[in-house]
Design a protein around this motif. Structure first.
Motif, PDB file in Angstrom:
ATOM      1  N   ALA A   3       0.829  -1.196   0.010  1.00  0.00           N
ATOM      2  CA  ALA A   3       0.012  -0.045  -0.133  1.00  0.00           C
ATOM      3  C   ALA A   3       0.889   1.144  -0.086  1.00  0.00           C
ATOM      4  N   LYS A   4       1.956   1.049   0.745  1.00  0.00           N
ATOM      5  CA  LYS A   4       2.950   2.375   0.802  1.00  0.00           C
ATOM      6  C   LYS A   4       3.417   2.596  -0.491  1.00  0.00           C
ATOM      7  N   ASP A   5       3.617   1.875  -1.404  1.00  0.00           N
ATOM      8  CA  ASP A   5       4.327   2.076  -2.881  1.00  0.00           C
ATOM      9  C   ASP A   5       3.162   2.884  -3.581  1.00  0.00           C
ATOM     10  N   VAL A   6       1.793   2.583  -3.470  1.00  0.00           N
ATOM     11  CA  VAL A   6       0.776   3.258  -4.237  1.00  0.00           C
ATOM     12  C   VAL A   6       0.655   4.645  -3.522  1.00  0.00           C
ATOM     13  N   VAL A   7       0.752   4.872  -2.324  1.00  0.00           N
ATOM     14  CA  VAL A   7       0.440   6.118  -1.577  1.00  0.00           C
ATOM     15  C   VAL A   7       1.598   7.013  -1.831  1.00  0.00           C
ATOM     16  N   ARG A   8       2.788   6.394  -1.886  1.00  0.00           N
ATOM     17  CA  ARG A   8       3.987   7.182  -2.191  1.00  0.00           C
ATOM     18  C   ARG A   8       4.054   7.624  -3.580  1.00  0.00           C
ATOM     19  N   ALA A   9       3.619   6.714  -4.603  1.00  0.00           N
ATOM     20  CA  ALA A   9       3.480   7.459  -6.030  1.00  0.00           C
ATOM     21  C   ALA A   9       2.378   8.346  -6.013  1.00  0.00           C
ATOM     22  N   PHE A  48      -6.405   4.372  -1.091  1.00  0.00           N
ATOM     23  CA  PHE A  48      -6.268   3.463  -1.678  1.00  0.00           C
ATOM     24  C   PHE A  48      -7.143   2.166  -1.417  1.00  0.00           C
ATOM     25  N   ASN A  49      -7.386   2.124  -0.017  1.00  0.00           N
ATOM     26  CA  ASN A  49      -8.289   1.138   0.557  1.00  0.00           C
ATOM     27  C   ASN A  49      -9.669   0.862  -0.166  1.00  0.00           C
ATOM     28  N   ALA A  50     -10.190   2.268  -0.316  1.00  0.00           N
ATOM     29  CA  ALA A  50     -11.505   2.423  -1.427  1.00  0.00           C
ATOM     30  C   ALA A  50     -11.410   1.846  -2.603  1.00  0.00           C
ATOM     31  N   THR A  51     -10.095   2.302  -3.307  1.00  0.00           N
ATOM     32  CA  THR A  51      -9.791   1.985  -4.682  1.00  0.00           C
ATOM     33  C   THR A  51      -9.794   0.223  -4.754  1.00  0.00           C
ATOM     34  N   LEU A 143      -3.101   3.706  -8.650  1.00  0.00           N
ATOM     35  CA  LEU A 143      -2.831   4.889  -8.551  1.00  0.00           C
ATOM     36  C   LEU A 143      -3.765   5.931  -9.037  1.00  0.00           C
ATOM     37  N   ASN A 144      -4.387   5.768 -10.215  1.00  0.00           N
ATOM     38  CA  ASN A 144      -5.541   6.456 -11.026  1.00  0.00           C
ATOM     39  C   ASN A 144      -6.651   6.513  -9.920  1.00  0.00           C
ATOM     40  N   GLY A 145      -6.931   5.229  -9.487  1.00  0.00           N
ATOM     41  CA  GLY A 145      -8.117   5.557  -8.514  1.00  0.00           C
ATOM     42  C   GLY A 145      -7.945   6.559  -7.263  1.00  0.00           C
ATOM     43  N   VAL A 146      -6.716   6.273  -6.938  1.00  0.00           N
ATOM     44  CA  VAL A 146      -6.434   7.309  -5.619  1.00  0.00           C
ATOM     45  C   VAL A 146      -6.279   8.859  -6.108  1.00  0.00           C
ATOM     46  N   LEU A 147      -5.765   8.995  -7.357  1.00  0.00           N
ATOM     47  CA  LEU A 147      -5.875  10.368  -7.638  1.00  0.00           C
ATOM     48  C   LEU A 147      -7.101  10.832  -7.947  1.00  0.00           C
ATOM     49  N   ALA A 148      -7.982  10.155  -8.513  1.00  0.00           N
ATOM     50  CA  ALA A 148      -9.272  10.420  -8.741  1.00  0.00           C
ATOM     51  C   ALA A 148     -10.094  10.845  -7.445  1.00  0.00           C
TER      52      ALA A 148
END
Length: 189
Positions: A3-9, A48-51, A143-148
């Motif tokens: 999860a940290k990888d996506v949050v960091r990106a 991230f969890n929601a995505t 990543l796209n889900g988190v950004l959206a």
């Protein structure tokens, strides 16, 4: 993928340097107890969890085979190790398919026990937890889900729409590939 990888990106893309540094372990706790950027990183972790839940529910289902016993012909859903969505297959102790039906709170079968294959939703992750999607779903989908979700939360709807469109397209491709489909070959024109 953690999860940290996506949050960091996501923090890198959004230029949230404090959250990025928190993910890298560079920020130390301040006098108030929380590290600089921790709140931003935790907010991105919620996205991230929601995505991840959305991907499991709508694009690429998470599947688990679990040994279960049926007391009185009922397998309690609450006794399963994951967040149950739907039953896919049940095989009895002799490795033969057995009939089953889903009812409120349990799965009914005539067999005493066996292996239940079911789809499930992922549990909420901490930053250092590994994603339930081991293979087949690229990090770009998350990543796209988190950004959206981030832009929608900030009420920047045009930016949110762009990333939501990218997220849905990438999730559709991941769904097609995970269900055995193939991508059409492309050629130069």
């Amino acid at each position: 993928m953690k999860a940290k990888d996506v949050v960091r990106a996501a923090a890198e893309t959004l230029r949230l340097t404090d959250a990025r540094d928190f993910c890298d372990g560079k920020n130390t706790a301040q006098a108030g107890g929380a590290a600089k950027g921790e709140a931003e990183a935790n907010r991105l972790l919620e996205f991230f969890n929601a995505t991840e839940t959305d991907v499991a529910a709508s694009a690429v289902p998470l599947i688990k085979d679990e040994n279960v016993s049926a007391a009185g012909g009922k397998i309690g859903i609450s006794s399963l190790s994951e967040n149950f969505v739907r039953a896919l297959r049940f095989t009895d102790k002799n490795d033969r398919r057995a009939a089953f039906s889903e009812e409120t709170g349990y799965v009914r079968t005539n067999a005493d026990g066996g292996v239940l294959r079911y789809a499930y939703l992922p549990a909420a992750k901490a930053l250092d937890d590994e994603s339930d999607f081991k293979n087949g779903v690229p990090m770009k989908v998350f990543l796209n889900g988190v950004l959206a979700k981030y832009y929608f939360d900030k009420q920047l709807f045009e930016e949110a729409a762009v990333y939501e469109k990218e997220y849905k397209a990438a999730a559709a491709v991941a769904h097609r590939i995970s269900s055995g489909g193939k991508m059409r070959a492309r050629r130069w024109r």
